[in-house]
Motif scaffolding. Structure first.
Motif, PDB file in Angstrom:
ATOM      1  N   MET A 193       0.850  -1.205   0.000  1.00 20.02           N
ATOM      2  CA  MET A 193       0.000   0.000   0.000  1.00 20.02           C
ATOM      3  C   MET A 193       0.874   1.239   0.000  1.00 20.02           C
ATOM      4  SD  MET A 193      -2.947   1.575   0.233  1.00 20.02           S
ATOM      5  CE  MET A 193      -4.246   0.503   0.811  1.00 20.02           C
ATOM      6  N   ASP A 194       0.655   2.093  -0.967  1.00 24.31           N
ATOM      7  CA  ASP A 194       1.435   3.313  -1.104  1.00 24.31           C
ATOM      8  C   ASP A 194       0.751   4.443  -0.319  1.00 24.31           C
ATOM      9  OD1 ASP A 194       2.745   5.566  -1.916  1.00 24.31           O
ATOM     10  OD2 ASP A 194       2.956   4.910  -3.996  1.00 24.31           O
ATOM     11  N   LEU A 195       1.342   4.782   0.818  1.00 19.56           N
ATOM     12  CA  LEU A 195       0.738   5.789   1.682  1.00 19.56           C
ATOM     13  C   LEU A 195       0.618   7.137   0.978  1.00 19.56           C
ATOM     14  CD1 LEU A 195      -0.309   6.493   4.531  1.00 19.56           C
ATOM     15  CD2 LEU A 195       2.030   6.950   5.207  1.00 19.56           C
ATOM     16  N   LYS A 196       1.641   7.466   0.228  1.00 20.64           N
ATOM     17  CA  LYS A 196       1.639   8.742  -0.510  1.00 20.64           C
ATOM     18  C   LYS A 196       0.491   8.795  -1.513  1.00 20.64           C
ATOM     19  CE  LYS A 196       5.118  11.623   0.210  1.00 20.64           C
ATOM     20  NZ  LYS A 196       6.488  11.947   0.173  1.00 20.64           N
ATOM     21  N   LYS A 197       0.151   7.621  -2.022  1.00 22.58           N
ATOM     22  CA  LYS A 197      -0.897   7.584  -3.042  1.00 22.58           C
ATOM     23  C   LYS A 197      -2.282   7.829  -2.434  1.00 22.58           C
ATOM     24  CE  LYS A 197      -2.936   4.595  -6.462  1.00 22.58           C
ATOM     25  NZ  LYS A 197      -3.362   3.203  -6.479  1.00 22.58           N
ATOM     26  N   ILE A 198      -2.510   7.320  -1.234  1.00 22.19           N
ATOM     27  CA  ILE A 198      -3.853   7.501  -0.676  1.00 22.19           C
ATOM     28  C   ILE A 198      -3.973   8.754   0.191  1.00 22.19           C
ATOM     29  CG2 ILE A 198      -4.480   5.055  -0.785  1.00 22.19           C
ATOM     30  CD1 ILE A 198      -4.269   5.081   2.297  1.00 22.19           C
ATOM     31  N   LEU A 199      -2.840   9.286   0.651  1.00 19.56           N
ATOM     32  CA  LEU A 199      -2.890  10.478   1.491  1.00 19.56           C
ATOM     33  C   LEU A 199      -2.709  11.715   0.610  1.00 19.56           C
ATOM     34  CD1 LEU A 199      -3.183  10.847   4.557  1.00 19.56           C
ATOM     35  CD2 LEU A 199      -0.710  11.045   4.685  1.00 19.56           C
TER      36      LEU A 199
ATOM     37  N   SER B  34      -3.711  -0.782  10.253  1.00 21.56           N
ATOM     38  CA  SER B  34      -3.086  -1.212  11.489  1.00 21.56           C
ATOM     39  C   SER B  34      -2.233  -0.088  12.085  1.00 21.56           C
ATOM     40  CB  SER B  34      -2.240  -2.449  11.171  1.00 21.56           C
ATOM     41  OG  SER B  34      -1.596  -2.897  12.307  1.00 21.56           O
ATOM     42  N   LYS B  35      -1.441   0.551  11.225  1.00 25.27           N
ATOM     43  CA  LYS B  35      -0.606   1.666  11.689  1.00 25.27           C
ATOM     44  C   LYS B  35      -1.462   2.852  12.122  1.00 25.27           C
ATOM     45  CE  LYS B  35       3.783   0.949   9.478  1.00 25.27           C
ATOM     46  NZ  LYS B  35       4.986   1.734   9.660  1.00 25.27           N
ATOM     47  N   LEU B  36      -2.495   3.100  11.343  1.00 30.05           N
ATOM     48  CA  LEU B  36      -3.366   4.234  11.650  1.00 30.05           C
ATOM     49  C   LEU B  36      -4.025   4.040  13.020  1.00 30.05           C
ATOM     50  CD1 LEU B  36      -4.667   6.870  10.393  1.00 30.05           C
ATOM     51  CD2 LEU B  36      -6.592   5.409   9.768  1.00 30.05           C
ATOM     52  N   THR B  37      -4.609   2.866  13.239  1.00 34.48           N
ATOM     53  CA  THR B  37      -5.314   2.649  14.502  1.00 34.48           C
ATOM     54  C   THR B  37      -4.341   2.608  15.682  1.00 34.48           C
ATOM     55  OG1 THR B  37      -5.363   0.263  14.103  1.00 34.48           O
ATOM     56  CG2 THR B  37      -7.322   1.498  13.485  1.00 34.48           C
ATOM     57  N   SER B  38      -3.124   2.121  15.444  1.00 36.49           N
ATOM     58  CA  SER B  38      -2.117   2.136  16.517  1.00 36.49           C
ATOM     59  C   SER B  38      -1.798   3.565  16.930  1.00 36.49           C
ATOM     60  CB  SER B  38      -0.825   1.470  16.071  1.00 36.49           C
ATOM     61  OG  SER B  38      -1.051   0.118  15.843  1.00 36.49           O
ATOM     62  N   MET B  39      -1.804   4.457  15.942  1.00 34.95           N
ATOM     63  CA  MET B  39      -1.516   5.859  16.227  1.00 34.95           C
ATOM     64  C   MET B  39      -2.560   6.461  17.170  1.00 34.95           C
ATOM     65  SD  MET B  39      -1.291   8.932  13.490  1.00 34.95           S
ATOM     66  CE  MET B  39      -3.007   9.310  13.753  1.00 34.95           C
TER      67      MET B  39
ATOM     68  N   GLN C 197       1.772  16.059   6.471  1.00 42.64           N
ATOM     69  CA  GLN C 197       3.156  15.835   6.891  1.00 42.64           C
ATOM     70  C   GLN C 197       3.221  15.049   8.189  1.00 42.64           C
ATOM     71  OE1 GLN C 197       5.944  16.063   5.279  1.00 42.64           O
ATOM     72  NE2 GLN C 197       4.617  16.691   3.605  1.00 42.64           N
ATOM     73  N   PHE C 198       2.335  15.425   9.119  1.00 43.99           N
ATOM     74  CA  PHE C 198       2.326  14.731  10.394  1.00 43.99           C
ATOM     75  C   PHE C 198       1.954  13.254  10.223  1.00 43.99           C
ATOM     76  CE2 PHE C 198       0.248  13.105  14.164  1.00 43.99           C
ATOM     77  CZ  PHE C 198       1.292  13.227  15.062  1.00 43.99           C
ATOM     78  N   LEU C 199       0.934  12.997   9.400  1.00 43.61           N
ATOM     79  CA  LEU C 199       0.507  11.605   9.179  1.00 43.61           C
ATOM     80  C   LEU C 199       1.599  10.810   8.472  1.00 43.61           C
ATOM     81  CD1 LEU C 199      -3.253  12.044   8.188  1.00 43.61           C
ATOM     82  CD2 LEU C 199      -2.350  11.050  10.291  1.00 43.61           C
ATOM     83  N   LEU C 200       2.244  11.444   7.493  1.00 40.00           N
ATOM     84  CA  LEU C 200       3.320  10.752   6.774  1.00 40.00           C
ATOM     85  C   LEU C 200       4.444  10.368   7.737  1.00 40.00           C
ATOM     86  CD1 LEU C 200       3.701  12.703   3.406  1.00 40.00           C
ATOM     87  CD2 LEU C 200       3.073  10.291   3.693  1.00 40.00           C
ATOM     88  N   SER C 201       4.788  11.296   8.633  1.00 40.62           N
ATOM     89  CA  SER C 201       5.903  10.986   9.527  1.00 40.62           C
ATOM     90  C   SER C 201       5.495   9.987  10.606  1.00 40.62           C
ATOM     91  CB  SER C 201       6.471  12.264  10.143  1.00 40.62           C
ATOM     92  OG  SER C 201       5.508  12.867  10.964  1.00 40.62           O
ATOM     93  N   SER C 202       4.259  10.094  11.124  1.00 35.11           N
ATOM     94  CA  SER C 202       3.910   9.170  12.211  1.00 35.11           C
ATOM     95  C   SER C 202       3.462   7.805  11.703  1.00 35.11           C
ATOM     96  CB  SER C 202       2.865   9.777  13.139  1.00 35.11           C
ATOM     97  OG  SER C 202       1.737  10.146  12.429  1.00 35.11           O
ATOM     98  N   LEU C 203       3.007   7.738  10.455  1.00 36.70           N
ATOM     99  CA  LEU C 203       2.626   6.425   9.927  1.00 36.70           C
ATOM    100  C   LEU C 203       3.796   5.748   9.210  1.00 36.70           C
ATOM    101  CD1 LEU C 203      -0.929   7.264   8.541  1.00 36.70           C
ATOM    102  CD2 LEU C 203      -0.373   6.112  10.671  1.00 36.70           C
TER     103      LEU C 203
END
Lengths: 163, 102
Positions: free
Chosen positions: A1-7, A121-126, A147-153
């Protein structure tokens, strides 16, 4: 899953001034639909599902909701994010009769759950870390939230590697 | 441990049997693996939960969509702590005790 693609910054909204969970869902679903990421029926499907299976998560003093629906209403994996001006009462996923104040909403557009799971999984852990949520609700722009989501996820590479 | 020579069977359910139950299933599988326990984690939808446990033997059900599933013969645990991480220690304590008793 490409985080950059969905965010995407254009799907991140800060301090929305809306008064009900239905308004938030309609707004975010409309934004997803406008970009062709979900089908026309997505909005109604999320609203209907939410009535029976609500999606607010009790995470502390700042709570989140993750409205979503069946994969058949989705064209492309996506994520719409909103922080709210004022907390909105939202029914709890694990105790549907209880209303809790929600201030951050992640609308999930899922096509393939197995592909989406690492991200989710990463999102809910956050959510378990209140400091993260506090940073999200003070962010004043879509870019700041992105930016915050990219760095924390985690970086895109990191997520790719773990899949 | 007496439980290590058999397979623990867990049914994980959420509203559509896709999103949150997938996350919870992954975390449970990791937990069982780390404990060296053999486990079978099956995913399903909340509306089917009762029928599934009536037709097949499960040690427990984990639900992210409320615990009121009309199931009386199998313990039902709230799976949301495995999503957010909040209260997960308590969840695993309950899980361990169910496994030991079954």
């Amino acid at each position: 899953m490409d985080l950059k693609k969905i965010l995407k910054p254009e799907l991140i909204f800060d301090h929305l001034d809306l008064k009900s969970s239905e308004e938030v869902i309609s707004f975010l679903a409309g934004e997803l639909e406008r970009r062709g990421l979900v089908k026309e029926e997505f909005r109604t499907a999320v609203l209907e599902r939410e009535k029976v299976f609500p999606t607010a998560l009790q995470t502390g003093s700042i709570n989140v909701a993750i409205p979503h629906t069946d994969v058949k209403y989705v064209n492309e994996p996506a994520l719409a994010v909103a922080t709210l001006q004022e907390p909105i009462p939202w029914r709890r996923m694990d105790k549907p009769d209880d209303l809790i104040p929600v201030q951050i909403v992640f609308m999930l557009a899922i096509v393939d759950p197995s592909e989406y799971v690492k991200f989710l999984s990463k999102l809910t852990s956050m959510f378990g870390n209140e400091k993260n949520l506090a940073k999200l609700i003070v962010a004043r722009s879509s870019e700041e939230i992105e930016q915050f989501l990219l760095s924390s996820l985690g970086s895109q590479d990191e997520i790719e590697r773990e899949v | 441990m007496a439980t290590s020579n058999r397979t623990v069977r867990v049914l994980v359910v959420c509203a559509d049997g896709a999103a949150t139950s997938t996350v919870v299933s992954v975390r449970l599988r990791e937990y069982f693996e780390n404990k060296g326990l053999r486990a079978e984690v099956v995913q399903g939808r909340v509306v089917d939960a009762k029928t599934i446990v009536e037709n097949s033997k499960f040690d427990l059900v984990v639900s992210t969509a409320g615990s009121n599933l009309g199931i009386t013969n199998v313990p039902v645990l709230n799976g949301v702590p495995l999503l957010t991480g909040i209260g997960k220690d308590q969840f695993y304590t309950q899980l361990d005790s169910i496994i030991q008793q079954s």
